[in-house]
Write a protein that holds these residues in place. Structure first.
Motif, short mmCIF file in Angstrom:
data_model
loop_
_atom_site.label_atom_id
_atom_site.label_comp_id
_atom_site.label_asym_id
_atom_site.label_seq_id
_atom_site.Cartn_x
_atom_site.Cartn_y
_atom_site.Cartn_z
N VAL A 177 -33.00 3.51 11.64
CA VAL A 177 -31.93 3.32 10.65
C VAL A 177 -31.00 4.52 10.64
O VAL A 177 -29.76 4.38 10.63
CB VAL A 177 -32.54 3.08 9.25
CG1 VAL A 177 -31.43 3.00 8.21
CG2 VAL A 177 -33.36 1.81 9.24
N ILE A 178 -31.57 5.73 10.64
CA ILE A 178 -30.76 6.94 10.67
C ILE A 178 -29.95 7.02 11.97
O ILE A 178 -28.78 7.41 11.97
CB ILE A 178 -31.65 8.19 10.53
CG1 ILE A 178 -32.45 8.13 9.22
CG2 ILE A 178 -30.80 9.45 10.56
CD1 ILE A 178 -31.60 8.07 7.98
N ALA A 179 -30.58 6.61 13.08
CA ALA A 179 -29.87 6.65 14.36
C ALA A 179 -28.66 5.72 14.33
O ALA A 179 -27.58 6.08 14.81
CB ALA A 179 -30.83 6.24 15.48
N ALA A 180 -28.82 4.52 13.78
CA ALA A 180 -27.69 3.59 13.69
C ALA A 180 -26.59 4.13 12.79
O ALA A 180 -25.40 4.00 13.10
CB ALA A 180 -28.18 2.24 13.17
N LEU A 256 -28.22 -5.00 12.01
CA LEU A 256 -29.48 -5.09 11.26
C LEU A 256 -30.57 -5.75 12.10
O LEU A 256 -31.72 -5.30 12.12
CB LEU A 256 -29.25 -5.87 9.97
CG LEU A 256 -30.47 -6.07 9.07
CD1 LEU A 256 -31.01 -4.72 8.59
CD2 LEU A 256 -30.11 -6.95 7.88
N VAL A 257 -30.20 -6.81 12.79
CA VAL A 257 -31.18 -7.49 13.65
C VAL A 257 -31.67 -6.56 14.76
O VAL A 257 -32.87 -6.52 15.08
CB VAL A 257 -30.56 -8.78 14.24
CG1 VAL A 257 -31.48 -9.39 15.29
CG2 VAL A 257 -30.27 -9.78 13.14
N VAL A 258 -30.75 -5.80 15.35
CA VAL A 258 -31.13 -4.89 16.43
C VAL A 258 -32.07 -3.80 15.92
O VAL A 258 -33.07 -3.47 16.58
CB VAL A 258 -29.87 -4.27 17.06
CG1 VAL A 258 -30.24 -3.12 18.00
CG2 VAL A 258 -29.09 -5.32 17.83
N VAL A 259 -31.78 -3.25 14.75
CA VAL A 259 -32.64 -2.19 14.19
C VAL A 259 -34.04 -2.73 13.92
O VAL A 259 -35.04 -2.06 14.19
CB VAL A 259 -32.01 -1.63 12.90
CG1 VAL A 259 -33.00 -0.73 12.17
CG2 VAL A 259 -30.74 -0.84 13.23
N ILE A 260 -34.12 -3.96 13.44
CA ILE A 260 -35.43 -4.54 13.11
C ILE A 260 -36.22 -4.89 14.37
O ILE A 260 -37.44 -4.67 14.44
CB ILE A 260 -35.25 -5.79 12.22
CG1 ILE A 260 -34.67 -5.39 10.86
CG2 ILE A 260 -36.57 -6.52 12.03
CD1 ILE A 260 -34.33 -6.56 9.97
#
Length: 448
Positions: A177-180, A256-260
Motif C-alpha cells: 500500500v505504501i509502495a503504491a 486496488l486490485v493489483v495491491v490485493i
C-alpha cells in the motif's frame, strides 16, 4: 503564433527539465499543426464507445501524454463538444495509448534523440509554413524526451547500486500500500505516470525491485497519473470534473486490485515476460488494457457513480463556467466553436430576461424587475467577453470562411445585447411605471 523556441509558453516547462519541456513541445506542436483535424476526428469518432476509445488512443500517441489528452477531452466535454459517456471511453483509450508509448520508449532509441533534436530545430526555425514549424516543435519534443530518458538512466545508475536504495525498496516490498502511494505521489509531482513507469523499468532491469514490487509501483503510477487532470479542470465546470473523477475512480479500482492480488498477478505476467524491463512494460500495458476491457461496457454506471460523488451544486455561478478557452486561440476553428457555444449561452440568458419581462408585465412584481436588471448585467458581461475573445484571434491566420463565421458570431452577440438593453430599459421601464400607477396588462389576448 509560434516564431521561435523562446516563446514564453515554454518557460514553465523548462523548469520541469528536458522531459517536461519535451512533452510540452509535443503537445503544443501537435495541437498547432493538427488542432482542427484533431477536433474533427474526435467529434467524428464519438459515435460509439469503441471508436471513441480508439480515437482517444490515437490522440495520446500523438500528444505522448495521457494527462494532456485527458485535459483536452475534459475541456471539450465542458464545452459540450463531446458527450460525457463518449469522453469517458476516450479516456480509457488514452490510458492505453500512454502504455503503448512506454513500449516504444523502452526500445533502445536513445541514439535517435540527437537526430530528432537537430531535425526539430531545423523545421521549427525554418521559413516554411506554420504547420511545418509546429511539426518541427513536436519532433524536437520527442527528441528531448529520448535524451531525457538517456540522462535519467545515467543519473539513476549510482542510485540503483546504492545499498540504501535497495534497503528502502526492500522495505516497500513488504508494504504494498505504501509502495503504491509513493509511486502515485511521484506521478503526481511529475504530472506524468510515464516517467515513473520508465524509472521502475530501469530499477527492475538493474535487479533492484522484484516482480511484485514493480507491479505495485506501476499500479500506483497509473493512479497518480489520474490526479493532475482532475486538479487541472477544477475551473472547467461540473462535466469536466466528473469526467476526470470517473477516470480517477477507474484507475483507483485497478490499483486496488493489483495491491490485493500482486503475487498471483506478478506470477502470471512473469510467465509471458521473463526479462525484468519487459515485465514492467507488459504490466503497464496489461493494466490499462484490462481497465479498457472491463469498464468500456459499463460506462453508464461509472458516470452515475461520478455524478453521485460530485453532485451538481444548487447555485452554480454561470459566469464562472465560460466556454471561452484562451489555449484554443491558436486554433481558429476550435476557438470559433467555443465562441459560438458561448454566444448560445448568451441567447439563453436573453431568453430568461424575456421570461422575466412577461412576469413583470403581467404582475408588476418588484423582484422580477430586479431580476431583469441582474440578467442584463450578465448579458453585458457575456457580450464583452465574446467580443474580446473573437477580437484576439489572429485574423491573418483565418480563412475566408472562418472570417465570415467570426462576423456571424459577433453580429449574433451584438443583436442579443441590444435585445437585453431593450428589455431592461424598455419593457421593464414600462412595467415599473405601470406598477407605480397600480395598473397591469390585461391577460385577455395574451399569447399562451
Amino acid at each position: 503564433m509560434w516564431r521561435g523556441l523562446d516563446n514564453s509558453a515554454y518557460r514553465p516547462a523548462r523548469r520541469g527539465g528536458a522531459a517536461a519541456l519535451g512533452l510540452d513541445l509535443i503537445k503544443t506542436g501537435v495541437l498547432a499543426a493538427f488542432g482542427t483535424q484533431l477536433r474533427q476526428w474526435l467529434a467524428r469518432g464519438t459515435r460509439n464507445r469503441v471508436s471513441a476509445a480508439f480515437w482517444g488512443f490515437v490522440a495520446t500517441l500523438g500528444l505522448q501524454s495521457s494527462t494532456a489528452t485527458a485535459v483536452l477531452i475534459a475541456s471539450f466535454t465542458a464545452r459540450d463538444l463531446v458527450r460525457p459517456r463518449m469522453a469517458q471511453a476516450m479516456m480509457l483509450g488514452a490510458n492505453l495509448g500512454t502504455a503503448v508509448v512506454t513500449v516504444v520508449l523502452s526500445s533502445d532509441l536513445h541514439w535517435l534523440g540527437s537526430a530528432l533534436i537537430f531535425l526539430g530545430v531545423w523545421l521549427s526555425k525554418g521559413g516554411g509554413a506554420e504547420r511545418s514549424r509546429a511539426i518541427g516543435r513536436a519532433v524536437l519534443g520527442l527528441g528531448l524526451m529520448l535524451l531525457a530518458l538517456q540522462l535519467l538512466g545515467a543519473v539513476t545508475a549510482p542510485l540503483r547500486a546504492a545499498p540504501t536504495v535497495a534497503m528502502v525498496l526492500s522495505a516497500l516490498a513488504d508494504a504494498p500500500v505504501i509502495a503504491a502511494i509513493v509511486a502515485a505521489l511521484l506521478a503526481m509531482l511529475g504530472s506524468s505516470s510515464l516517467a515513473v513507469v520508465v524509472l521502475v523499468m530501469m530499477l527492475a532491469a538493474a535487479g533492484v525491485v522484484g516482480p511484485e514490487l514493480a507491479l505495485t509501483l506501476v499500479a500506483g503510477a497509473n493512479l497518480g497519473g489520474a490526479v493532475p487532470p482532475f486538479l487541472a479542470v477544477q475551473g472547467e465546470g461540473i462535466a469536466a470534473r466528473r469526467l476526470t473523477l470517473a477516470n480517477l475512480v477507474v484507475r483507483a479500482s485497478g490499483a486496488l486490485v493489483v495491491v490485493i492480488a500482486a503475487d498471483p498477478l506478478a506470477r502470471a505476467v512473469s510467465q509471458v515476460a521473463q526479462d525484468p524491463a519487459n515485465f514492467v512494460v507488459l504490466a503497464h500495458l496489461s493494466f490499462n488494457l484490462t481497465l479498457l476491457l472491463v469498464f468500456l461496457p459499463v460506462l453508464d454506471g461509472v458516470g452515475q457513480l461520478a455524478a453521485r460523488l460530485l453532485p451538481t451544486p444548487r447555485t452554480e455561478d454561470r459566469t464562472a463556467q465560460s466556454y471561452l478557452d484562451d489555449s484554443l486561440l491558436g486554433m481558429p476553428e476550435m476557438a470559433l466553436a467555443v465562441a459560438a457555444r458561448e454566444a448560445l449561452r448568451l441567447g439563453d440568458v436573453t431568453g430568461a430576461m424575456l421570461g422575466r419581462a412577461r412576469d413583470v408585465l403581467t404582475t408588476g412584481e418588484e423582484a422580477a424587475i430586479a431580476a431583469i436588471a441582474g440578467l442584463e448585467q450578465e448579458v453585458d458581461g457575456l457580450h464583452e467577453a465574446i467580443k474580446l475573445y473573437v477580437a484576439r484571434l489572429n485574423r491573418g491566420a483565418l480563412t475566408a470562411q472562418e472570417e465570415r463565421r467570426a462576423q456571424d458570431i459577433m453580429s449574433y452577440a451584438i443583436n442579443l445585447e441590444h435585445v437585453g438593453d431593450t428589455v431592461n430599459r424598455g419593457l421593464a421601464g414600462i412595467a415599473a411605471k405601470g406598477r407605480a400607477k397600480t395598473s397591469a396588462f390585461r391577460m385577455k389576448g395574451w399569447p399562451s
